[in-house]
Design a protein around this motif. Sequence first.
Motif, PDB file in Angstrom:
ATOM      1  N   GLU A   1       0.863  -1.181   0.000  1.00 39.90           N
ATOM      2  CA  GLU A   1       0.000   0.000   0.000  1.00 39.90           C
ATOM      3  C   GLU A   1       0.894   1.224   0.000  1.00 39.90           C
ATOM      4  O   GLU A   1       2.063   1.161   0.391  1.00 39.90           O
ATOM      5  CB  GLU A   1      -0.899   0.013   1.242  1.00 39.90           C
ATOM      6  N   GLN A   2       0.331   2.359  -0.432  1.00 40.70           N
ATOM      7  CA  GLN A   2       1.058   3.619  -0.413  1.00 40.70           C
ATOM      8  C   GLN A   2       0.414   4.570   0.577  1.00 40.70           C
ATOM      9  O   GLN A   2      -0.815   4.684   0.634  1.00 40.70           O
ATOM     10  CB  GLN A   2       1.065   4.264  -1.804  1.00 40.70           C
ATOM     11  N   THR A   3       1.249   5.261   1.360  1.00 41.01           N
ATOM     12  CA  THR A   3       0.738   6.262   2.282  1.00 41.01           C
ATOM     13  C   THR A   3       0.402   7.526   1.512  1.00 41.01           C
ATOM     14  O   THR A   3       0.703   7.644   0.317  1.00 41.01           O
ATOM     15  CB  THR A   3       1.780   6.594   3.366  1.00 41.01           C
ATOM     16  N   ARG A   4      -0.191   8.484   2.213  1.00 32.90           N
ATOM     17  CA  ARG A   4      -0.561   9.743   1.561  1.00 32.90           C
ATOM     18  C   ARG A   4       0.663  10.460   1.006  1.00 32.90           C
ATOM     19  O   ARG A   4       0.556  11.233   0.063  1.00 32.90           O
ATOM     20  CB  ARG A   4      -1.286  10.652   2.555  1.00 32.90           C
ATOM     21  N   ARG A   5       1.822  10.216   1.617  1.00 29.83           N
ATOM     22  CA  ARG A   5       3.046  10.888   1.172  1.00 29.83           C
ATOM     23  C   ARG A   5       3.841  10.046   0.181  1.00 29.83           C
ATOM     24  O   ARG A   5       5.007  10.320  -0.077  1.00 29.83           O
ATOM     25  CB  ARG A   5       3.914  11.238   2.385  1.00 29.83           C
ATOM     26  N   GLY A   6       3.218   8.991  -0.344  1.00 37.99           N
ATOM     27  CA  GLY A   6       3.859   8.220  -1.398  1.00 37.99           C
ATOM     28  C   GLY A   6       4.850   7.181  -0.926  1.00 37.99           C
ATOM     29  O   GLY A   6       5.641   6.665  -1.724  1.00 37.99           O
ATOM     30  N   ARG A   7       4.843   6.844   0.363  1.00 45.94           N
ATOM     31  CA  ARG A   7       5.754   5.828   0.881  1.00 45.94           C
ATOM     32  C   ARG A   7       5.097   4.455   0.800  1.00 45.94           C
ATOM     33  O   ARG A   7       3.895   4.328   0.964  1.00 45.94           O
ATOM     34  CB  ARG A   7       6.160   6.158   2.316  1.00 45.94           C
ATOM     35  N   TYR A   8       5.919   3.448   0.595  1.00 48.43           N
ATOM     36  CA  TYR A   8       5.414   2.087   0.433  1.00 48.43           C
ATOM     37  C   TYR A   8       5.441   1.340   1.761  1.00 48.43           C
ATOM     38  O   TYR A   8       6.448   1.360   2.484  1.00 48.43           O
ATOM     39  CB  TYR A   8       6.254   1.333  -0.606  1.00 48.43           C
ATOM     40  N   VAL A   9       4.318   0.689   2.081  1.00 45.95           N
ATOM     41  CA  VAL A   9       4.204  -0.124   3.290  1.00 45.95           C
ATOM     42  C   VAL A   9       3.536  -1.432   2.916  1.00 45.95           C
ATOM     43  O   VAL A   9       2.855  -1.532   1.891  1.00 45.95           O
ATOM     44  CB  VAL A   9       3.375   0.586   4.392  1.00 45.95           C
ATOM     45  N   ARG A  10       3.731  -2.445   3.749  1.00 51.94           N
ATOM     46  CA  ARG A  10       3.085  -3.723   3.478  1.00 51.94           C
ATOM     47  C   ARG A  10       1.573  -3.565   3.618  1.00 51.94           C
ATOM     48  O   ARG A  10       1.093  -2.780   4.440  1.00 51.94           O
ATOM     49  CB  ARG A  10       3.596  -4.804   4.423  1.00 51.94           C
ATOM     50  N   ALA A  11       0.846  -4.321   2.840  1.00 52.22           N
ATOM     51  CA  ALA A  11      -0.610  -4.261   2.882  1.00 52.22           C
ATOM     52  C   ALA A  11      -1.118  -5.004   4.102  1.00 52.22           C
ATOM     53  O   ALA A  11      -0.486  -5.937   4.600  1.00 52.22           O
ATOM     54  CB  ALA A  11      -1.202  -4.863   1.611  1.00 52.22           C
ATOM     55  N   SER A  12      -2.284  -4.580   4.585  1.00 55.07           N
ATOM     56  CA  SER A  12      -2.934  -5.287   5.674  1.00 55.07           C
ATOM     57  C   SER A  12      -3.266  -6.698   5.217  1.00 55.07           C
ATOM     58  O   SER A  12      -3.694  -6.923   4.094  1.00 55.07           O
ATOM     59  CB  SER A  12      -4.225  -4.551   6.078  1.00 55.07           C
ATOM     60  N   ARG A  13      -3.068  -7.672   6.116  1.00 51.67           N
ATOM     61  CA  ARG A  13      -3.392  -9.057   5.779  1.00 51.67           C
ATOM     62  C   ARG A  13      -4.876  -9.230   5.470  1.00 51.67           C
ATOM     63  O   ARG A  13      -5.285 -10.179   4.823  1.00 51.67           O
ATOM     64  CB  ARG A  13      -3.004  -9.980   6.947  1.00 51.67           C
ATOM     65  N   GLN A  14      -5.690  -8.270   5.939  1.00 52.15           N
ATOM     66  CA  GLN A  14      -7.140  -8.340   5.691  1.00 52.15           C
ATOM     67  C   GLN A  14      -7.408  -8.264   4.177  1.00 52.15           C
ATOM     68  O   GLN A  14      -8.454  -8.748   3.728  1.00 52.15           O
ATOM     69  CB  GLN A  14      -7.807  -7.179   6.437  1.00 52.15           C
ATOM     70  N   VAL A  15      -6.565  -7.465   3.249  1.00 56.13           N
ATOM     71  CA  VAL A  15      -6.657  -7.367   1.775  1.00 56.13           C
ATOM     72  C   VAL A  15      -6.581  -8.742   1.127  1.00 56.13           C
ATOM     73  O   VAL A  15      -7.186  -9.032   0.120  1.00 56.13           O
ATOM     74  CB  VAL A  15      -5.513  -6.489   1.233  1.00 56.13           C
ATOM     75  N   LEU A  16      -6.046  -9.669   1.832  1.00 55.29           N
ATOM     76  CA  LEU A  16      -5.587 -10.979   1.309  1.00 55.29           C
ATOM     77  C   LEU A  16      -6.318 -12.168   1.910  1.00 55.29           C
ATOM     78  O   LEU A  16      -6.110 -13.308   1.495  1.00 55.29           O
ATOM     79  CB  LEU A  16      -4.079 -11.155   1.578  1.00 55.29           C
ATOM     80  N   ARG A  17      -7.163 -12.089   2.973  1.00 55.01           N
ATOM     81  CA  ARG A  17      -7.772 -13.198   3.689  1.00 55.01           C
ATOM     82  C   ARG A  17      -9.274 -13.023   3.828  1.00 55.01           C
ATOM     83  O   ARG A  17      -9.800 -11.925   3.707  1.00 55.01           O
ATOM     84  CB  ARG A  17      -7.165 -13.315   5.092  1.00 55.01           C
ATOM     85  N   ALA A  18      -9.946 -14.144   4.120  1.00 60.07           N
ATOM     86  CA  ALA A  18     -11.369 -14.104   4.430  1.00 60.07           C
ATOM     87  C   ALA A  18     -11.656 -15.190   5.454  1.00 60.07           C
ATOM     88  O   ALA A  18     -11.046 -16.256   5.442  1.00 60.07           O
ATOM     89  CB  ALA A  18     -12.202 -14.329   3.169  1.00 60.07           C
ATOM     90  N   VAL A  19     -12.595 -14.917   6.353  1.00 54.96           N
ATOM     91  CA  VAL A  19     -13.016 -15.882   7.358  1.00 54.96           C
ATOM     92  C   VAL A  19     -14.386 -16.404   6.970  1.00 54.96           C
ATOM     93  O   VAL A  19     -15.262 -15.633   6.554  1.00 54.96           O
ATOM     94  CB  VAL A  19     -13.070 -15.230   8.756  1.00 54.96           C
ATOM     95  N   GLY A  20     -14.585 -17.715   7.079  1.00 53.63           N
ATOM     96  CA  GLY A  20     -15.874 -18.273   6.712  1.00 53.63           C
ATOM     97  C   GLY A  20     -15.992 -19.726   7.118  1.00 53.63           C
ATOM     98  O   GLY A  20     -15.169 -20.262   7.861  1.00 53.63           O
TER      99      GLY A  20
END
Length: 664
Positions: free
Chosen positions: A57-76
């Motif tokens: 993910e990118q912050t408002r200032r254009g820095r790169y950070v790892r994405a939340s694991r929630q973007v990638l998983r589902a519970v069911g």
Amino acid sequence: MDELFEKRKKLICELTEDPRYVPMKEKELAVMLQVKPEDRGELTRALSELLEQGKLEQTRRGRYVRASRQVLRAVGVYQSSENYGFVVPDNRKLPDIFIPREKRNGAYHGAKVVAEYTESREAGRSPEGEVAEVLGRLDEPGVDMLSVVRALGIPERFPEKVLRQAERVSRPVSEADCAGRRDLRELLTVTIDGEDARDLDDAVSLTEENGVWKLGVHIADVANYVQENSALDWEAKERGTSVYLADRVIPMLPRELSNGICSLNAGEDRLTLSCLMEIDEKGNIGNYEILESVIRVKRRMSYVQVQQILDGEEQALREYREEAPMLRQMAQLSGLLRRRRCERGAVDFDFPESKIKLDGQGVPVSVEPYVRNAATRLIEDFMLAANETVAQHFYWLELPFLYRVHDVPDPDKMRQLSVFLHNFGYRLRVGQGRGKRAGAKTAGEVHPKELQKLLDKIEGTPEEPMLARLILRSMRRAAYSPECTGHFGLAASCYCHFTSPIRRYPDLQIHRIIKEFLRGRLGNARIAHYEELLPGVAKHSSDTERRADEAERTCEKLKKAQYMERHIGEVSDAVICSVTSWGLYAELPNTVEGLIPVGSLTEDYFIYDEARSALIGEHTGRMYQLGETVTVEVAAADRYAGTVDFKLIRRPEDDEDSTEAGGE
């Protein structure tokens, strides 16, 4: 070439997941990864792909950070067949996930699982994934709460490295630790919390001399143990806040700190930051000091015990004879501070929250309102005073700081609220936008004092809980910000969160700034550091606070529904708290909310009138609207969906009302 490109993507992911990683822009990543100038285009492409794949993910200032694991998983719930299976997500907005047989990883039919997406969704096909974790049987104790935690991506277990660091720093307070601090160990100091509280991060003291109150608010010096950029700090920053669920607490810091050396336990020396305030007989705060200190709490007290003392119960007065005089004085000062706050227009929402008691298996045995009393308000008033005093101090120093801000309400929502309240016979004065005189309100603008006047008028009425919640929903949400834009609800020009560094990261963050300032170490380099750091901390802390709130609300709904499963068929009065085109929501006296589907209102065809927030019978004119008391029967409850359905019970007076309406 493709293999090298994939390796570069993998390296970027590993770098951003390292706990020591500091968010970087593309140019900084190129230097860190030693990318040659001719390969910069490949780096740009790799970053773009990782963003598209939801791994960065990118912050408002254009820095790169790892994405939340929630973007990638589902519970069911896992549903199996002979050669494959599907995970049906709890979030019905998500499609079912196809699970190949070899990727079920121990999942069995009907199990609650966490699924990870392995391939993107193609047109006409379900996305493919694998089972990452089996949470347990659907009805197994604790699985319902754990499902919410996993679905929202709330980190639960602490990494081993963090736990080891917590053990190392949790040494007893020595005299060397106390050097350079104000010694307040002889001061009569108490903690006042709920009976089951374990993380005691605030203590209070009070003396009175010549008509001047000397209030001390003493907060655990968590920053002494959680150093910036340590493994503990990165973990605390990631979590942002402790999460309080019906059956568990997910702490921001390991228990060695939160329940141990950072908890202000009675009879033990503890390092603190103290805000010592002098308050006059009108509740005005005059002189104050903010300092590093060491305290020794004399007595741990609960809200129940303090209330018993304030009520004059003889046994409590005998047991706490040393503390009782100070506590009665505290109640007096609390009233002064609250009146002073109300005079300037602070809004005080006092509707009951829910208190859910569980047995050892996590089954709810009671649901009832949790009502504030003089003891809880006493601590609230003192914490508010300290938070505001600290915020004002650092605002006027013009140093980087993290504020708690609450913007003025949206004018359109205030105008709508004013029209709606008029239907109940209440008036909310909002600006009409006329004239240019000094101080004239713009259209839809409202002063917080007007809202407090309204709350005072509705106090004690049947519609109070419903209208209070409606007013609250019409206001904006408070957040964290490095800019001091004021707090509308408190009618405060400056406000911060200073008093809970064990469970809120913003408090811990400003403690570091305060300590550096007190020690004369807040030079230009450190100021620049905080100016760069605080916007990201503010956004992430606001996000994790919203995530925690969502988890707490969802878990509360699940437990309430589970509780009501044992009360199917019971009849009770309820107050209509929301009206929609699909039905009425009504709230029982115990705070449980349920839906009366519009289709179950068979006496007429009902049309939703948005302006009046009511359902109106097309032929009879019968109206159901907000604040109305109705009699309902519990028709159904679903512990897995967190829903409760009511059935309206007709009464003789309902028929009379319908006849009159039809006659007119």
